[in-house]
Design a protein around this motif. Sequence first.
Motif, PDB file in Angstrom:
ATOM      1  N   GLU A 264       0.822  -1.220   0.000  1.00  0.00           N
ATOM      2  CA  GLU A 264       0.000   0.000   0.000  1.00  0.00           C
ATOM      3  C   GLU A 264       0.851   1.263   0.000  1.00  0.00           C
ATOM      4  OE1 GLU A 264      -2.788  -0.371   3.221  1.00  0.00           O
ATOM      5  OE2 GLU A 264      -3.392  -2.373   2.562  1.00  0.00           O
ATOM      6  N   LEU A 265       1.938   1.272   0.778  1.00  0.00           N
ATOM      7  CA  LEU A 265       2.785   2.451   0.831  1.00  0.00           C
ATOM      8  C   LEU A 265       3.627   2.597  -0.434  1.00  0.00           C
ATOM      9  CD1 LEU A 265       3.949   2.236   4.550  1.00  0.00           C
ATOM     10  CD2 LEU A 265       2.356   3.894   3.566  1.00  0.00           C
ATOM     11  N   LYS A 266       4.163   1.475  -0.936  1.00  0.00           N
ATOM     12  CA  LYS A 266       5.030   1.547  -2.110  1.00  0.00           C
ATOM     13  C   LYS A 266       4.273   1.863  -3.380  1.00  0.00           C
ATOM     14  CE  LYS A 266       8.138  -1.419  -2.981  1.00  0.00           C
ATOM     15  NZ  LYS A 266       8.842  -2.691  -3.224  1.00  0.00           N
ATOM     16  N   MET A 267       3.067   1.322  -3.511  1.00  0.00           N
ATOM     17  CA  MET A 267       2.322   1.472  -4.756  1.00  0.00           C
ATOM     18  C   MET A 267       1.417   2.701  -4.781  1.00  0.00           C
ATOM     19  SD  MET A 267       1.221  -2.327  -5.997  1.00  0.00           S
ATOM     20  CE  MET A 267       2.430  -3.583  -6.417  1.00  0.00           C
ATOM     21  N   GLY A 268       1.425   3.482  -3.710  1.00  0.00           N
ATOM     22  CA  GLY A 268       0.677   4.734  -3.718  1.00  0.00           C
ATOM     23  C   GLY A 268      -0.790   4.606  -3.399  1.00  0.00           C
ATOM     24  N   PHE A 269      -1.156   3.595  -2.598  1.00  0.00           N
ATOM     25  CA  PHE A 269      -2.565   3.440  -2.223  1.00  0.00           C
ATOM     26  C   PHE A 269      -3.023   4.527  -1.255  1.00  0.00           C
ATOM     27  CE2 PHE A 269      -3.302  -1.403  -2.930  1.00  0.00           C
ATOM     28  CZ  PHE A 269      -2.717  -1.305  -4.176  1.00  0.00           C
ATOM     29  N   GLY A 270      -2.087   5.071  -0.496  1.00  0.00           N
ATOM     30  CA  GLY A 270      -2.437   6.073   0.515  1.00  0.00           C
ATOM     31  C   GLY A 270      -1.969   5.635   1.886  1.00  0.00           C
ATOM     32  N   SER A 271      -2.279   6.421   2.889  1.00  0.00           N
ATOM     33  CA  SER A 271      -1.845   6.132   4.252  1.00  0.00           C
ATOM     34  C   SER A 271      -2.497   4.852   4.769  1.00  0.00           C
ATOM     35  CB  SER A 271      -2.211   7.300   5.180  1.00  0.00           C
ATOM     36  OG  SER A 271      -1.577   8.488   4.766  1.00  0.00           O
ATOM     37  N   LEU A 272      -1.764   4.167   5.641  1.00  0.00           N
ATOM     38  CA  LEU A 272      -2.314   2.963   6.245  1.00  0.00           C
ATOM     39  C   LEU A 272      -3.478   3.317   7.166  1.00  0.00           C
ATOM     40  CD1 LEU A 272       0.907   0.971   7.218  1.00  0.00           C
ATOM     41  CD2 LEU A 272      -0.319   1.025   5.044  1.00  0.00           C
ATOM     42  N   LEU A 273      -4.431   2.394   7.262  1.00  0.00           N
ATOM     43  CA  LEU A 273      -5.627   2.626   8.072  1.00  0.00           C
ATOM     44  C   LEU A 273      -5.493   2.107   9.501  1.00  0.00           C
ATOM     45  CD1 LEU A 273      -8.492   1.652   5.584  1.00  0.00           C
ATOM     46  CD2 LEU A 273      -7.614   3.918   6.126  1.00  0.00           C
ATOM     47  N   THR A 274      -4.316   1.645   9.871  1.00  0.00           N
ATOM     48  CA  THR A 274      -4.156   0.950  11.146  1.00  0.00           C
ATOM     49  C   THR A 274      -4.709   1.742  12.319  1.00  0.00           C
ATOM     50  OG1 THR A 274      -2.057   0.235  10.183  1.00  0.00           O
ATOM     51  CG2 THR A 274      -2.520  -0.421  12.454  1.00  0.00           C
ATOM     52  N   GLY A 275      -4.218   2.949  12.514  1.00  0.00           N
ATOM     53  CA  GLY A 275      -4.646   3.755  13.652  1.00  0.00           C
ATOM     54  C   GLY A 275      -6.095   4.176  13.569  1.00  0.00           C
ATOM     55  N   ARG A 276      -6.533   4.578  12.388  1.00  0.00           N
ATOM     56  CA  ARG A 276      -7.930   5.003  12.229  1.00  0.00           C
ATOM     57  C   ARG A 276      -8.885   3.838  12.445  1.00  0.00           C
ATOM     58  NH1 ARG A 276     -10.228   7.165   7.813  1.00  0.00           N
ATOM     59  NH2 ARG A 276      -8.738   6.505   6.234  1.00  0.00           N
ATOM     60  N   ALA A 277      -8.470   2.642  12.012  1.00  0.00           N
ATOM     61  CA  ALA A 277      -9.318   1.472  12.219  1.00  0.00           C
ATOM     62  C   ALA A 277      -9.496   1.192  13.707  1.00  0.00           C
ATOM     63  CB  ALA A 277      -8.717   0.256  11.516  1.00  0.00           C
ATOM     64  N   LEU A 278      -8.410   1.236  14.453  1.00  0.00           N
ATOM     65  CA  LEU A 278      -8.500   1.012  15.892  1.00  0.00           C
ATOM     66  C   LEU A 278      -9.395   2.047  16.559  1.00  0.00           C
ATOM     67  CD1 LEU A 278      -4.803   0.102  16.759  1.00  0.00           C
ATOM     68  CD2 LEU A 278      -6.787  -1.396  16.979  1.00  0.00           C
ATOM     69  N   ALA A 279      -9.248   3.305  16.153  1.00  0.00           N
ATOM     70  CA  ALA A 279     -10.073   4.369  16.733  1.00  0.00           C
ATOM     71  C   ALA A 279     -11.549   4.164  16.429  1.00  0.00           C
ATOM     72  CB  ALA A 279      -9.605   5.721  16.207  1.00  0.00           C
ATOM     73  N   ALA A 280     -11.841   3.476  15.322  1.00  0.00           N
ATOM     74  CA  ALA A 280     -13.233   3.216  14.939  1.00  0.00           C
ATOM     75  C   ALA A 280     -13.775   1.945  15.576  1.00  0.00           C
ATOM     76  CB  ALA A 280     -13.329   3.115  13.417  1.00  0.00           C
ATOM     77  N   GLY A 281     -12.962   1.273  16.366  1.00  0.00           N
ATOM     78  CA  GLY A 281     -13.410   0.039  17.013  1.00  0.00           C
ATOM     79  C   GLY A 281     -13.211  -1.206  16.178  1.00  0.00           C
ATOM     80  N   LEU A 282     -12.308  -1.121  15.198  1.00  0.00           N
ATOM     81  CA  LEU A 282     -12.079  -2.224  14.262  1.00  0.00           C
ATOM     82  C   LEU A 282     -10.671  -2.765  14.466  1.00  0.00           C
ATOM     83  CD1 LEU A 282     -13.321  -3.657  11.703  1.00  0.00           C
ATOM     84  CD2 LEU A 282     -12.193  -1.902  10.342  1.00  0.00           C
TER      85      LEU A 282
END
Length: 433
Positions: A264-282
């Motif tokens: 995702e980072l190398k191919m230009g997909f955008g920022s990782l969702l890791t932190g936002r996912a956790l904040a959303a309860g996922l």
Amino acid sequence: MKTLLTGGTVVSMDPAVGDLTRGDVLVEDGVIVEVAERVEAPDAEVIDATDRIVMPGFVDNHRHSWQTAFRGAGADWTFPEWAAAMHGTAKPHYQPEDVYVGTLLGRLEALHSGVTTMLDWYHVAQSHAHEDAAVAALRDAPGRSIFCLGAGWATPDPVDADIRRVRSDLSGDSGLVTMAWGLRGPDDTGMDMVAEELKLAAELGLRTSLHILSDGTQRPVADLRERGLLRDTTTFVHGNGISDEELRMLADAGSSLSISPDVELKMGFGSLLTGRALAAGLRPTLSIDDVPSVGGDMFSTLRTAFAAQRGMDGGLHSRDLLEFATVDAAHSCGLDARTGSLTPGKDADIILLRTDDLTVFPVTDPVGTVVSAGHPGLVDTVLVAGRVVKRDGALVDVDLPALRTRLLESRDRIAAAAGIPLDGTWRPQAASE
């Protein structure tokens, strides 16, 4: 049959069991029966785990192993270039033998690096023979594997007969090779077809996986929710660009999210969702995706995800990452009752990591060491359902020289047929260029 792993540093990933500075793990008939500081089992085969971390094997819930022959060829590719290269240029020349040997070597590589459970997201979509070759390869590899069939990939045709055909072969869900369905998604087939496919998946008892992305203006998760199509049996892959609101929708539905950090980072997909996912309860999970572009081991994936998120907000800890790649990923595959932690009653999917290797010695914090400094060279022993499939750093009963020869022959034949240079200069032209 009993096996006793004795004297290791146990990282159980089960809060009820905890971690043990010095512990034993007793396995009987492929199942973990006891985890304690000391276990008496005089009739058991003993595996000396001294100077080893004993932990559950990794779970990779999204990998396209049919591409293994072109490992490293796409280190500089963007996502459109990858699509043009693998789907547009190479894939039309794949024969069943190519799918078989690529899948087998890819699965063995994952086992070699400690991935005991792997979801193989198949989207070669050439013929029934190609599908059967992929299933045969997973059966010939001694790991726990999920054949995720992307039938009719990128075509609007109904795939009912194809899904039913493979499901009849992989009808049981208790063996080492089981089945899931890689959905094509609304962009390829339309929302009505997604609804029909989810209905069939429920009928056949299949979990599903779906790639999604958004440029910030699209709302793919919200669109699915509006149609009542979010399921707790679906894993959404990548998801870069979707909103916090949509992440909460996934959490509310009980859906899973698979993040492939390096791709995702190398191919230009955008920022990782890791932190936002956790904040959303996922609870996010981690996956490799494809080895033409990135390394195939979970250690580097853990490190990338950790560094990227910590660099943004400092909000993750090393144990979070290890949970993503074990218990959380097992849950996303519907296998949390069988694997993902060293819990009595679960199958013995276990890896032993060296702590006397100079790259990690001395190990003060086992979890922190695995996440920040782990690498495949530490993987000394691997058990899948209690069977030792790697011992003393080498895979058991695998003829790697013969398989290497077959993979090179496969790569060279495809490259010649497709006009692909093998000198490191291959930069396919994306369709948009």
